[in-house]
Design an enzyme around this catalytic site. Structure first.
Site, PDB file in Angstrom:
ATOM      1  CG  ASP A 143     -15.298 -27.778 -18.014  1.00 24.77           C
ATOM      2  OD1 ASP A 143     -16.474 -27.530 -17.423  1.00 24.77           O
ATOM      3  OD2 ASP A 143     -15.543 -28.244 -19.197  1.00 24.77           O
TER       4      ASP A 143
ATOM      5  NE  ARG B   5     -15.176 -22.653 -17.273  1.00 17.49           N
ATOM      6  CZ  ARG B   5     -16.035 -23.620 -17.515  1.00 17.49           C
ATOM      7  NH1 ARG B   5     -16.223 -24.588 -16.944  1.00 17.49           N
ATOM      8  NH2 ARG B   5     -16.591 -23.321 -18.529  1.00 17.49           N
TER       9      ARG B   5
ATOM     10  CG  ASP C  71     -18.838 -30.559 -17.470  1.00 14.34           C
ATOM     11  OD1 ASP C  71     -19.541 -29.630 -17.284  1.00 14.34           O
ATOM     12  OD2 ASP C  71     -18.235 -30.671 -18.843  1.00 14.34           O
TER      13      ASP C  71
END
Length: 195
Positions: free
Chosen positions: A123, A111, A125
């Site tokens: 991603d 990333r 999260d």
């Protein structure tokens, strides 16, 4: 004759292992969102699910269906579309350790953080951790924008229809306020729950 290379396990180590086992019987519930819009997006999402499951003190309990969404905060057509999913986990890791693990997974999939809302291979999260509400700038809980993003709320609602965003409200109500526009189900794609 006893093997001289075998050392007895010190009592302190046994105690630590036993203590760890006690904490494993009281895992915390957390919700993680995954998104990818570069490379083999499905393979990357599956890799992230598998990497989470391979984390000591963490078990993946549910994986949502995969959705395809337009990138957030950028000009239409300027980036590939995202594949998004939400994962429900039980873990004995504290939130900051979970954050570090998520960042390590992002790094493992290369990333790159060049620009805000830039394209990314993955991603990871943390959307919520138990009922924790925290303004810590390093890790704000629940995720500060989770409640306004359909690409988070739709898959979250799929795997936990009774879910609540701590301090904000029920996922079902938030979702009905935001709507499902632009969150396309990909019934042809599936993430496997680790064995």
């Amino acid at each position: 004759m006893a093997d001289p290379t075998v050392q007895p396990v010190p009592a302190s180590v046994v105690e630590q292992v036993d203590a760890a086992d006690v904490t494993l019987s009281n895992p915390k519930r957390a919700v993680i969102s995954l998104g990818s819009n570069l490379g083999n997006r499905l393979e990357t999402l599956q890799g992230a699910v598998d990497a989470l499951e391979d984390t000591p003190g963490l078990r993946v309990k549910a994986v949502s269906p995969v959705y395809e969404t337009a990138p957030w905060g950028v000009a239409p057509g300027s980036q590939p579309t995202y594949f998004n999913a939400v994962v429900l986990i039980k873990t004995t890791l504290p939130p900051d350790s979970l954050l570090e693990r998520g960042q390590a997974i992002e790094e493992a999939f290369e990333r790159v953080r060049d620009e805000r809302w830039g394209p990314r291979t993955i991603d990871v999260d943390i959307l919520a951790y138990q009922d924790v509400v925290s303004e810590d700038p390093r890790l704000t809980l629940p995720h500060p924008r989770a409640h306004e993003r359909a690409f988070v709320l739709v898959p979250w609602h799929d795997i936990d229809p009774e879910a609540v965003v701590p301090g904000v409200g029920a996922v079902a109500e938030l979702l009905s306020a935001v709507g499902r526009d632009g969150v396309e189900p990909r019934a042809d794609l599936e993430l496997r729950l680790p064995e």
